[in-house]
Design a protein around this motif. Sequence first.
Motif, PDB file in Angstrom:
ATOM      1  N   THR A 444       0.818  -1.218   0.000  1.00 38.23           N
ATOM      2  CA  THR A 444       0.000   0.000   0.000  1.00 38.23           C
ATOM      3  C   THR A 444       0.850   1.266   0.000  1.00 38.23           C
ATOM      4  OG1 THR A 444      -1.763  -1.178   1.144  1.00 38.23           O
ATOM      5  CG2 THR A 444      -1.958   1.199   1.017  1.00 38.23           C
ATOM      6  N   ALA A 445       1.728   1.431   0.957  1.00 42.15           N
ATOM      7  CA  ALA A 445       2.627   2.594   0.964  1.00 42.15           C
ATOM      8  C   ALA A 445       3.768   2.340   1.937  1.00 42.15           C
ATOM      9  CB  ALA A 445       1.877   3.866   1.315  1.00 42.15           C
ATOM     10  N   GLY A 446       3.489   2.487   3.244  1.00 42.69           N
ATOM     11  CA  GLY A 446       4.554   2.413   4.235  1.00 42.69           C
ATOM     12  C   GLY A 446       4.541   1.130   5.050  1.00 42.69           C
ATOM     13  N   THR A 447       5.694   0.512   5.185  1.00 42.83           N
ATOM     14  CA  THR A 447       5.829  -0.671   6.043  1.00 42.83           C
ATOM     15  C   THR A 447       6.643  -0.363   7.294  1.00 42.83           C
ATOM     16  OG1 THR A 447       7.830  -1.399   4.888  1.00 42.83           O
ATOM     17  CG2 THR A 447       5.721  -2.221   4.058  1.00 42.83           C
ATOM     18  N   ASN A 448       7.447   0.677   7.236  1.00 41.58           N
ATOM     19  CA  ASN A 448       8.327   1.044   8.352  1.00 41.58           C
ATOM     20  C   ASN A 448       8.338   2.551   8.530  1.00 41.58           C
ATOM     21  OD1 ASN A 448       9.492  -1.536   7.058  1.00 41.58           O
ATOM     22  ND2 ASN A 448      10.565  -1.490   9.020  1.00 41.58           N
ATOM     23  N   LEU A 449       8.589   2.988   9.768  1.00 39.79           N
ATOM     24  CA  LEU A 449       8.700   4.412  10.066  1.00 39.79           C
ATOM     25  C   LEU A 449       9.542   4.574  11.317  1.00 39.79           C
ATOM     26  CD1 LEU A 449       7.633   7.231   9.102  1.00 39.79           C
ATOM     27  CD2 LEU A 449       5.860   7.006  10.850  1.00 39.79           C
ATOM     28  N   ASN A 450      10.427   5.590  11.292  1.00 40.21           N
ATOM     29  CA  ASN A 450      11.229   5.881  12.485  1.00 40.21           C
ATOM     30  C   ASN A 450      10.347   6.078  13.704  1.00 40.21           C
ATOM     31  OD1 ASN A 450      13.432   8.059  10.590  1.00 40.21           O
ATOM     32  ND2 ASN A 450      13.662   5.895  10.993  1.00 40.21           N
ATOM     33  N   VAL A 451      10.828   5.654  14.853  1.00 36.61           N
ATOM     34  CA  VAL A 451      10.125   5.885  16.111  1.00 36.61           C
ATOM     35  C   VAL A 451      10.337   7.327  16.541  1.00 36.61           C
ATOM     36  CG1 VAL A 451      10.037   5.287  18.564  1.00 36.61           C
ATOM     37  CG2 VAL A 451      10.316   3.482  16.849  1.00 36.61           C
ATOM     38  N   LEU A 452       9.248   8.015  16.822  1.00 38.91           N
ATOM     39  CA  LEU A 452       9.349   9.393  17.281  1.00 38.91           C
ATOM     40  C   LEU A 452      10.073   9.411  18.633  1.00 38.91           C
ATOM     41  CD1 LEU A 452       6.494  11.956  16.866  1.00 38.91           C
ATOM     42  CD2 LEU A 452       8.101  12.109  18.747  1.00 38.91           C
ATOM     43  N   GLY A 453      11.174  10.135  18.698  1.00 37.66           N
ATOM     44  CA  GLY A 453      11.984  10.171  19.914  1.00 37.66           C
ATOM     45  C   GLY A 453      13.262   9.382  19.798  1.00 37.66           C
ATOM     46  N   ASP A 454      13.409   8.605  18.709  1.00 37.98           N
ATOM     47  CA  ASP A 454      14.662   7.881  18.474  1.00 37.98           C
ATOM     48  C   ASP A 454      15.611   8.823  17.741  1.00 37.98           C
ATOM     49  OD1 ASP A 454      16.745   6.237  17.849  1.00 37.98           O
ATOM     50  OD2 ASP A 454      15.589   4.851  16.590  1.00 37.98           O
ATOM     51  N   PRO A 455      16.728   9.217  18.364  1.00 34.09           N
ATOM     52  CA  PRO A 455      17.617  10.195  17.727  1.00 34.09           C
ATOM     53  C   PRO A 455      18.539   9.603  16.665  1.00 34.09           C
ATOM     54  CG  PRO A 455      18.494   9.569  19.864  1.00 34.09           C
ATOM     55  CD  PRO A 455      17.172   8.856  19.721  1.00 34.09           C
ATOM     56  N   THR A 456      18.599   8.284  16.559  1.00 31.95           N
ATOM     57  CA  THR A 456      19.536   7.677  15.620  1.00 31.95           C
ATOM     58  C   THR A 456      19.033   7.827  14.182  1.00 31.95           C
ATOM     59  OG1 THR A 456      18.537   5.477  15.832  1.00 31.95           O
ATOM     60  CG2 THR A 456      20.318   6.021  17.354  1.00 31.95           C
ATOM     61  N   VAL A 457      19.967   7.787  13.250  1.00 33.16           N
ATOM     62  CA  VAL A 457      19.647   7.925  11.829  1.00 33.16           C
ATOM     63  C   VAL A 457      20.278   6.766  11.065  1.00 33.16           C
ATOM     64  CG1 VAL A 457      19.422  10.434  11.902  1.00 33.16           C
ATOM     65  CG2 VAL A 457      21.664   9.414  11.477  1.00 33.16           C
ATOM     66  N   GLY A 458      19.938   6.668   9.771  1.00 32.41           N
ATOM     67  CA  GLY A 458      20.535   5.627   8.954  1.00 32.41           C
ATOM     68  C   GLY A 458      19.722   4.351   8.880  1.00 32.41           C
ATOM     69  N   HIS A 459      18.473   4.396   9.373  1.00 31.14           N
ATOM     70  CA  HIS A 459      17.578   3.241   9.292  1.00 31.14           C
ATOM     71  C   HIS A 459      16.149   3.738   9.127  1.00 31.14           C
ATOM     72  CE1 HIS A 459      16.067   3.929  13.383  1.00 31.14           C
ATOM     73  NE2 HIS A 459      17.328   4.171  13.733  1.00 31.14           N
ATOM     74  N   VAL A 460      15.204   2.813   8.896  1.00 28.17           N
ATOM     75  CA  VAL A 460      13.801   3.212   8.657  1.00 28.17           C
ATOM     76  C   VAL A 460      12.877   2.767   9.787  1.00 28.17           C
ATOM     77  CG1 VAL A 460      14.053   3.335   6.166  1.00 28.17           C
ATOM     78  CG2 VAL A 460      13.414   1.153   7.222  1.00 28.17           C
ATOM     79  N   GLY A 461      13.452   2.430  10.945  1.00 30.43           N
ATOM     80  CA  GLY A 461      12.634   2.096  12.099  1.00 30.43           C
ATOM     81  C   GLY A 461      12.082   0.679  12.064  1.00 30.43           C
ATOM     82  N   PRO A 462      11.172   0.369  12.983  1.00 36.23           N
ATOM     83  CA  PRO A 462      10.588  -0.970  13.067  1.00 36.23           C
ATOM     84  C   PRO A 462       9.459  -1.150  12.064  1.00 36.23           C
ATOM     85  CG  PRO A 462       9.609   0.412  14.737  1.00 36.23           C
ATOM     86  CD  PRO A 462      10.637   1.271  14.034  1.00 36.23           C
ATOM     87  N   PRO A 463       8.933  -2.354  11.928  1.00 35.22           N
ATOM     88  CA  PRO A 463       7.727  -2.535  11.106  1.00 35.22           C
ATOM     89  C   PRO A 463       6.583  -1.705  11.685  1.00 35.22           C
ATOM     90  CG  PRO A 463       8.705  -4.660  11.684  1.00 35.22           C
ATOM     91  CD  PRO A 463       9.406  -3.623  12.510  1.00 35.22           C
ATOM     92  N   SER A 464       5.670  -1.257  10.835  1.00 31.52           N
ATOM     93  CA  SER A 464       4.488  -0.578  11.347  1.00 31.52           C
ATOM     94  C   SER A 464       3.652  -1.590  12.123  1.00 31.52           C
ATOM     95  CB  SER A 464       3.671   0.028  10.202  1.00 31.52           C
ATOM     96  OG  SER A 464       2.723  -0.904   9.704  1.00 31.52           O
ATOM     97  N   MET A 465       2.615  -1.104  12.780  1.00 31.65           N
ATOM     98  CA  MET A 465       1.781  -1.990  13.589  1.00 31.65           C
ATOM     99  C   MET A 465       0.817  -2.838  12.755  1.00 31.65           C
ATOM    100  SD  MET A 465       0.894   0.169  17.037  1.00 31.65           S
ATOM    101  CE  MET A 465       2.175   0.597  18.220  1.00 31.65           C
TER     102      MET A 465
END
Length: 646
Positions: A444-465
Amino acid sequence: MSSLWQNSAAVAGIGVAAVVSAVYLSKRSAAPEIPAIDINHQSVELEDGSRVHAGLEDPNQLLEYLYEDSKTVLECLHRGARVSNNGPCLGYRDGDGPYQWIHYNEVIEKAEAIGSGLVSLGCSPGEDTFVAIYSQNRPEWIMCEHACYSYSMVVVALYDTLGKDSCRYILDQTKCTTAICDNSEKVDSLLLQCDELPNLRNIIKINDVTPEEKARANKINVNLLQLSELEALGRKDKHKLQPATPNSLATLCYTSGTTGDPKGAMLDHRSVVANSAGLYSQMKDSVRIEPNDTLLSYLPLAHMLERVIETLMYCEGSQVAFYRGDVKLLMDDLKCARPTVFPCVPRLLNRIYDKVLAGVAESWLKKSIFDMALKYKEREVQKGIIRQNSIWDTLIFKKVQNLLGGRVRLLVSGAAPLSPKVLLFLRAVLGVPVLEGYGQTEATAGTNLNVLGDPTVGHVGPPSMSVKIKLIDVPEMDYYIKDNKGEICFKGPICFRGYFGNAKKTADTIDSDGWIHSGDIGEWLPNGALKIIDRIKHIFKLSQGEYVAPEKIENVYIRCPLVAQIFVYGDSLQSYLVGIIMPDEESAFAWASKRGLKKDLQELSVNETFKEAVMTDLNRLGKENGLKSFEQANKIQFNLGHTCIQ
């Protein structure tokens, strides 16, 4: 944008004493954003080796919707009307005037009338009826979309960059009887192809129909109506509503590959709603979308990222303002609409980054002060502190923040990778959460998103819910799940049914256990976040035996200010790569002006000095980003065709 930092006297006037005071005042404490989950354990591994979001109450129960009364895209719009108390829904501008608003109940009323009009034209309610929408973003796009959903019809979105042949292929494959267009150019294109589209009987034009267009359509037995006429027909001849259900097919989203015919991803209402729910649920405790929030719609509605985010906005009763259809006027539309939620693509964010840095580089003093402010804000960001109320924001960064209207409180980047350096810069300078996402149309569109409050970069976060993700071995590329690396595969309510009318491509993408194979290579990081590291598809071998991944190179070269779009091409019979480039008009004209040349892309495209300047900058970027010599483009060619924001 070009006016940024022009007032050097004002910046220089800060003086040493002011800088010292700023440093002192900036040391006032600020609280870091508290993430909704432990950022060191962002995902949970299931028995089958897949991973899900750590915030799920039941790891085996993926999220499908936010509210019981909003399980379809249409129901989300109706909920928005209730929770906003018929508040403003769709906004548009006439010329340089302020935004005017159409309220929720009027949007629903018009959509139902248009849908009834479609039925009167012979469009049968149900998911076997496909209606094409061939238009730029505008309020009528949304009304026509929900007109279809009110009668369980399926939206087929067309867009300019597909090309005439691909549009004809799509209309023919879906046997569309009705196409809705915004302007004369698109109407003309369809009328010229009608002899090859025997099913196309109705063309609806959003803008005024001219007598000449009407005569041409009548001559070839095509029914050409203005949208207002269709709406009036639906009001006069009312048909019983037959709204879509969660399992109803909502849309065919066609993706244009580099080879072959476009593929139509079949997405149902359940998938679209689940996608918006899964992404929003992981941040709603910190950033709550409400009726007074505004989004500026400028990313193409033909792509799913924009439609998923707009579905969320409507579900919460928020406001969606539409840009005027001209990218050159986008910054002015931003200042007028003053959005609070801003979905974006790296191309625009890279432009902001480059032009801000170019602006401050004009003066040693400006650059020194800016670098000092940036360093301090970036240190804060790395501690999880994101804010707009530091002394540096007041003195230095407010101008940049005002470029986006001055009210943005959430920015989401998708559609392509964003460099970690740019992401950190934007979080510091804009002072708002800038979240990077990842996904595909097939999910559909998004499978992953950075966690709000995670300061690290270079990744796309965990799977969405709303999805679970697993990696599988790719031995031919030396990626193995024992090393937490492999091809990314998706499963869950956000996943598509398959490609319309293409069982072979569907079988190539969805395996026998129902997993969608993305073609992307990912790596699970120790904190449970996913990092995109490679791609299986679109790899080719040069004549000397070296393998090349063109998308990696394109993501480096797109940072060149003189480049708007680039396509890197090569084949096994040649030892070098070629770059096909659409120049960036604003930057190219600025380059030409400094050299006393005419501001004309056609002339610049054959100017050897301009070509050399582009090549020089591409080579510089390639070296800075570690491209090997065989990965650098050896030749470039300019293409002045259509461009798209994405």
